[in-house]
Design a protein around this motif. Sequence first.
Motif, PDB file in Angstrom:
ATOM      1  N   LYS A  66     -27.345  -4.588  -4.023  1.00  7.37           N
ATOM      2  CA  LYS A  66     -25.888  -4.594  -3.920  1.00  7.37           C
ATOM      3  C   LYS A  66     -25.292  -3.825  -5.094  1.00  7.37           C
ATOM      4  CE  LYS A  66     -25.873  -7.643  -0.505  1.00  7.37           C
ATOM      5  NZ  LYS A  66     -25.370  -7.359   0.850  1.00  7.37           N
ATOM      6  N   PRO A  67     -24.265  -3.025  -4.854  1.00 11.73           N
ATOM      7  CA  PRO A  67     -23.593  -2.347  -5.978  1.00 11.73           C
ATOM      8  C   PRO A  67     -22.968  -3.392  -6.918  1.00 11.73           C
ATOM      9  CG  PRO A  67     -22.914  -1.411  -3.858  1.00 11.73           C
ATOM     10  CD  PRO A  67     -23.660  -2.665  -3.555  1.00 11.73           C
ATOM     11  N   THR A  68     -22.895  -3.061  -8.194  1.00 11.38           N
ATOM     12  CA  THR A  68     -22.181  -3.940  -9.114  1.00 11.38           C
ATOM     13  C   THR A  68     -20.700  -3.942  -8.749  1.00 11.38           C
ATOM     14  OG1 THR A  68     -21.917  -2.123 -10.694  1.00 11.38           O
ATOM     15  CG2 THR A  68     -23.804  -3.598 -11.007  1.00 11.38           C
ATOM     16  N   VAL A  69     -20.059  -5.055  -9.032  1.00 11.94           N
ATOM     17  CA  VAL A  69     -18.654  -5.246  -8.664  1.00 11.94           C
ATOM     18  C   VAL A  69     -17.819  -5.358  -9.935  1.00 11.94           C
ATOM     19  CG1 VAL A  69     -17.010  -6.744  -7.460  1.00 11.94           C
ATOM     20  CG2 VAL A  69     -19.317  -6.414  -6.533  1.00 11.94           C
ATOM     21  N   ASP A  70     -16.716  -4.628  -9.991  1.00 14.12           N
ATOM     22  CA  ASP A  70     -15.778  -4.708 -11.118  1.00 14.12           C
ATOM     23  C   ASP A  70     -14.374  -4.698 -10.536  1.00 14.12           C
ATOM     24  OD1 ASP A  70     -14.322  -4.586 -13.424  1.00 14.12           O
ATOM     25  OD2 ASP A  70     -15.244  -2.763 -14.199  1.00 14.12           O
ATOM     26  N   VAL A  71     -13.767  -5.869 -10.432  1.00 11.39           N
ATOM     27  CA  VAL A  71     -12.485  -6.017  -9.763  1.00 11.39           C
ATOM     28  C   VAL A  71     -11.467  -6.627 -10.720  1.00 11.39           C
ATOM     29  CG1 VAL A  71     -11.260  -7.300  -7.964  1.00 11.39           C
ATOM     30  CG2 VAL A  71     -13.436  -6.199  -7.447  1.00 11.39           C
ATOM     31  N   GLN A  72     -10.269  -6.049 -10.748  1.00 11.81           N
ATOM     32  CA  GLN A  72      -9.159  -6.621 -11.501  1.00 11.81           C
ATOM     33  C   GLN A  72      -8.183  -7.261 -10.520  1.00 11.81           C
ATOM     34  OE1 GLN A  72      -7.365  -4.033 -14.453  1.00 11.81           O
ATOM     35  NE2 GLN A  72      -9.276  -2.890 -14.688  1.00 11.81           N
ATOM     36  N   LEU A  73      -7.698  -8.443 -10.869  1.00 10.44           N
ATOM     37  CA  LEU A  73      -6.791  -9.187 -10.010  1.00 10.44           C
ATOM     38  C   LEU A  73      -5.527  -9.524 -10.779  1.00 10.44           C
ATOM     39  CD1 LEU A  73      -9.406 -11.712  -8.579  1.00 10.44           C
ATOM     40  CD2 LEU A  73      -8.482  -9.723  -7.386  1.00 10.44           C
ATOM     41  N   ARG A  74      -4.388  -9.395 -10.125  1.00 11.86           N
ATOM     42  CA  ARG A  74      -3.133  -9.828 -10.732  1.00 11.86           C
ATOM     43  C   ARG A  74      -2.823 -11.228 -10.216  1.00 11.86           C
ATOM     44  NH1 ARG A  74       0.247  -7.326 -13.695  1.00 11.86           N
ATOM     45  NH2 ARG A  74      -0.532  -5.256 -13.119  1.00 11.86           N
ATOM     46  N   ILE A  75      -2.760 -12.187 -11.119  1.00  9.88           N
ATOM     47  CA  ILE A  75      -2.525 -13.582 -10.757  1.00  9.88           C
ATOM     48  C   ILE A  75      -1.022 -13.851 -10.777  1.00  9.88           C
ATOM     49  CG2 ILE A  75      -3.050 -15.981 -11.285  1.00  9.88           C
ATOM     50  CD1 ILE A  75      -5.484 -14.262 -10.508  1.00  9.88           C
ATOM     51  N   ASP A  76      -0.488 -14.273  -9.650  1.00  6.95           N
ATOM     52  CA  ASP A  76       0.941 -14.595  -9.556  1.00  6.95           C
ATOM     53  C   ASP A  76       1.145 -16.004 -10.110  1.00  6.95           C
ATOM     54  OD1 ASP A  76       3.564 -15.000  -8.994  1.00  6.95           O
ATOM     55  OD2 ASP A  76       3.433 -14.545  -6.857  1.00  6.95           O
ATOM     56  N   THR A  77       1.513 -16.091 -11.382  1.00 12.33           N
ATOM     57  CA  THR A  77       1.608 -17.394 -12.043  1.00 12.33           C
ATOM     58  C   THR A  77       2.743 -18.252 -11.500  1.00 12.33           C
ATOM     59  OG1 THR A  77       2.941 -16.390 -13.817  1.00 12.33           O
ATOM     60  CG2 THR A  77       0.563 -16.515 -14.157  1.00 12.33           C
ATOM     61  N   VAL A  78       3.718 -17.631 -10.840  1.00 10.48           N
ATOM     62  CA  VAL A  78       4.816 -18.408 -10.255  1.00 10.48           C
ATOM     63  C   VAL A  78       4.282 -19.359  -9.190  1.00 10.48           C
ATOM     64  CG1 VAL A  78       6.975 -18.248  -8.945  1.00 10.48           C
ATOM     65  CG2 VAL A  78       6.483 -16.586 -10.745  1.00 10.48           C
ATOM     66  N   LYS A  79       3.227 -18.962  -8.496  1.00 10.61           N
ATOM     67  CA  LYS A  79       2.672 -19.789  -7.430  1.00 10.61           C
ATOM     68  C   LYS A  79       2.140 -21.118  -7.942  1.00 10.61           C
ATOM     69  CE  LYS A  79       1.372 -16.064  -4.259  1.00 10.61           C
ATOM     70  NZ  LYS A  79       0.259 -15.439  -3.508  1.00 10.61           N
ATOM     71  N   PHE A  80       1.785 -21.191  -9.228  1.00  8.19           N
ATOM     72  CA  PHE A  80       1.202 -22.412  -9.761  1.00  8.19           C
ATOM     73  C   PHE A  80       2.228 -23.539  -9.897  1.00  8.19           C
ATOM     74  CE2 PHE A  80      -1.937 -19.309 -10.599  1.00  8.19           C
ATOM     75  CZ  PHE A  80      -3.138 -19.966 -10.795  1.00  8.19           C
ATOM     76  N   TYR A  81       3.485 -23.230  -9.664  1.00  2.76           N
ATOM     77  CA  TYR A  81       4.526 -24.254  -9.713  1.00  2.76           C
ATOM     78  C   TYR A  81       4.875 -24.770  -8.319  1.00  2.76           C
ATOM     79  CZ  TYR A  81       5.247 -22.825 -14.558  1.00  2.76           C
ATOM     80  OH  TYR A  81       5.064 -22.551 -15.895  1.00  2.76           O
ATOM     81  N   LYS A  82       4.199 -24.243  -7.290  1.00  4.80           N
ATOM     82  CA  LYS A  82       4.533 -24.617  -5.922  1.00  4.80           C
ATOM     83  C   LYS A  82       3.324 -25.263  -5.256  1.00  4.80           C
ATOM     84  CE  LYS A  82       7.581 -20.580  -5.709  1.00  4.80           C
ATOM     85  NZ  LYS A  82       7.838 -19.275  -5.056  1.00  4.80           N
ATOM     86  N   LEU A  83       3.482 -26.492  -4.798  1.00  2.00           N
ATOM     87  CA  LEU A  83       2.370 -27.239  -4.225  1.00  2.00           C
ATOM     88  C   LEU A  83       1.838 -26.575  -2.962  1.00  2.00           C
ATOM     89  CD1 LEU A  83       0.550 -29.699  -4.338  1.00  2.00           C
ATOM     90  CD2 LEU A  83       2.281 -30.982  -3.079  1.00  2.00           C
ATOM     91  N   HIS A  84       2.717 -25.982  -2.130  1.00  3.55           N
ATOM     92  CA  HIS A  84       2.263 -25.398  -0.869  1.00  3.55           C
ATOM     93  C   HIS A  84       1.406 -24.151  -1.077  1.00  3.55           C
ATOM     94  CE1 HIS A  84       5.925 -22.950  -1.613  1.00  3.55           C
ATOM     95  NE2 HIS A  84       5.213 -21.995  -1.052  1.00  3.55           N
ATOM     96  N   THR A  85       1.372 -23.632  -2.320  1.00  2.00           N
ATOM     97  CA  THR A  85       0.512 -22.492  -2.637  1.00  2.00           C
ATOM     98  C   THR A  85      -0.962 -22.845  -2.429  1.00  2.00           C
ATOM     99  OG1 THR A  85       2.026 -21.488  -4.224  1.00  2.00           O
ATOM    100  CG2 THR A  85      -0.306 -21.039  -4.539  1.00  2.00           C
ATOM    101  N   PHE A  86      -1.319 -24.083  -2.700  1.00  5.39           N
ATOM    102  CA  PHE A  86      -2.712 -24.525  -2.641  1.00  5.39           C
ATOM    103  C   PHE A  86      -3.017 -25.009  -1.230  1.00  5.39           C
ATOM    104  CE2 PHE A  86      -1.070 -24.796  -6.890  1.00  5.39           C
ATOM    105  CZ  PHE A  86      -2.069 -24.219  -7.649  1.00  5.39           C
ATOM    106  N   GLN A  87      -3.981 -24.352  -0.575  1.00  4.93           N
ATOM    107  CA  GLN A  87      -4.236 -24.549   0.853  1.00  4.93           C
ATOM    108  C   GLN A  87      -5.610 -25.178   1.097  1.00  4.93           C
ATOM    109  OE1 GLN A  87      -1.932 -23.720   3.236  1.00  4.93           O
ATOM    110  NE2 GLN A  87      -0.493 -23.053   1.647  1.00  4.93           N
ATOM    111  N   GLU A  88      -5.710 -25.814   2.280  1.00  2.00           N
ATOM    112  CA  GLU A  88      -7.008 -26.310   2.724  1.00  2.00           C
ATOM    113  C   GLU A  88      -7.977 -25.136   2.838  1.00  2.00           C
ATOM    114  OE1 GLU A  88      -7.780 -29.478   3.158  1.00  2.00           O
ATOM    115  OE2 GLU A  88      -5.745 -30.125   2.622  1.00  2.00           O
ATOM    116  N   ASN A  89      -9.257 -25.375   2.552  1.00  2.23           N
ATOM    117  CA  ASN A  89     -10.224 -24.288   2.537  1.00  2.23           C
ATOM    118  C   ASN A  89     -11.611 -24.817   2.847  1.00  2.23           C
ATOM    119  OD1 ASN A  89     -11.658 -24.738  -0.341  1.00  2.23           O
ATOM    120  ND2 ASN A  89      -9.475 -25.220  -0.498  1.00  2.23           N
ATOM    121  N   ASP A  90     -12.574 -23.911   2.973  1.00  3.37           N
ATOM    122  CA  ASP A  90     -13.941 -24.285   3.344  1.00  3.37           C
ATOM    123  C   ASP A  90     -14.809 -24.676   2.161  1.00  3.37           C
ATOM    124  OD1 ASP A  90     -13.360 -23.694   5.993  1.00  3.37           O
ATOM    125  OD2 ASP A  90     -13.988 -21.598   5.794  1.00  3.37           O
TER     126      ASP A  90
END
Length: 351
Positions: free
Chosen positions: A180-204
């Motif tokens: 597998k190729p090496t992975v180098d990914v940058q992500l922008r985290i939307d910190t405003v979402k951390f104040y909203k409960l509905h941001t966090f969703q059911e998942n596997d």
Amino acid sequence: MKKGDKVRFLSEIGGGIVAGFQGKDIVLVEDEDGFQIPVRVNDVVVVENDDYHVNPIAPEPKSHEEKDYAPAGRPVTFRAEPEERRGGDALSVYLAFIPVDPREMTRTKFEAYLVNDSNYYVAYSYLASEGANWSMRSVGEIEPNTKLFIEEFDKEGLGTLERVAVQLMAYKRGKSFMLKPTVDVQLRIDTVKFYKLHTFQENDFFEEPALLYTVIENDQPSRPLVIDAKKLRQEMARKASNDVGPQVVRPARKQVKDEPVVVDLHAGELLDTTAGLTAADILNYQLDVFRKKMEEYKNHHGAKLIFIHGKGEGVLRHAIIHELDYRYKGCRYQDASFREYGYGATQVTIK
């Protein structure tokens, strides 16, 4: 058993503090040297003091068929390899955030995990941006088809997570595998979402709701947070070619002393078209224009610059504030006059 509990090992001398968990069966025990040791939950016991040097519980005698045929004086260190699952040879890794107390979203702390949803071992590094530089927040290895706790932070720590990078190298042990190729990914985290409960969703991957960011999915890395220079050159060339033609020559407008410099960062003002560009491409171009203007006026002490970014979801404004806090610490900033520029503008004063 929970994080912070003092535990000792049942099958050998020693113990430490519970630092986290890998799935339901593995606990990470941090010893006095700061190393995190993965141990099965059934192989540790919670204790009330720091005396870990208690003789381990002797195992029951084994029958002849169960004896460990290891060289004399050497412990048996065999450990079964994790089982592979069908469809797991496509690499998928996610960065996940979970509120510790969802009932107190304004005050709760958060836990960060890396989820390895593949049959590969993954060596990782997890970094956060500090202006033009980066700081390492976690580094290690994730076993196949597991999730790994990497850190806990509070609301004050959110400001350091607006831009993160995840680097991955995937491999298997004791068998051949597709490289597998090496992975180098940058992500922008939307910190405003951390104040909203509905941001966090059911998942596997978790029993509780979580906020997931894709690092790589089915061997396709998340789009890196870097601008596509080729696309931007094409757009800028197109804009320049469209501008060629009869021009009305107007006398240059003299700038009044102490009058602020106004820079409109709306994509429609900067680019003739945004066709083929992602939101990340546009954002990076807007920030590039912001930085160039700041560099142009950085020695003009007392100069005022008005950056019109619009209200929207606040992503561009948030990115500009981050740049000012880390790259241009010597400058003051505030909301610009609502009467003149509306709600979506920031005034910067060069000191």
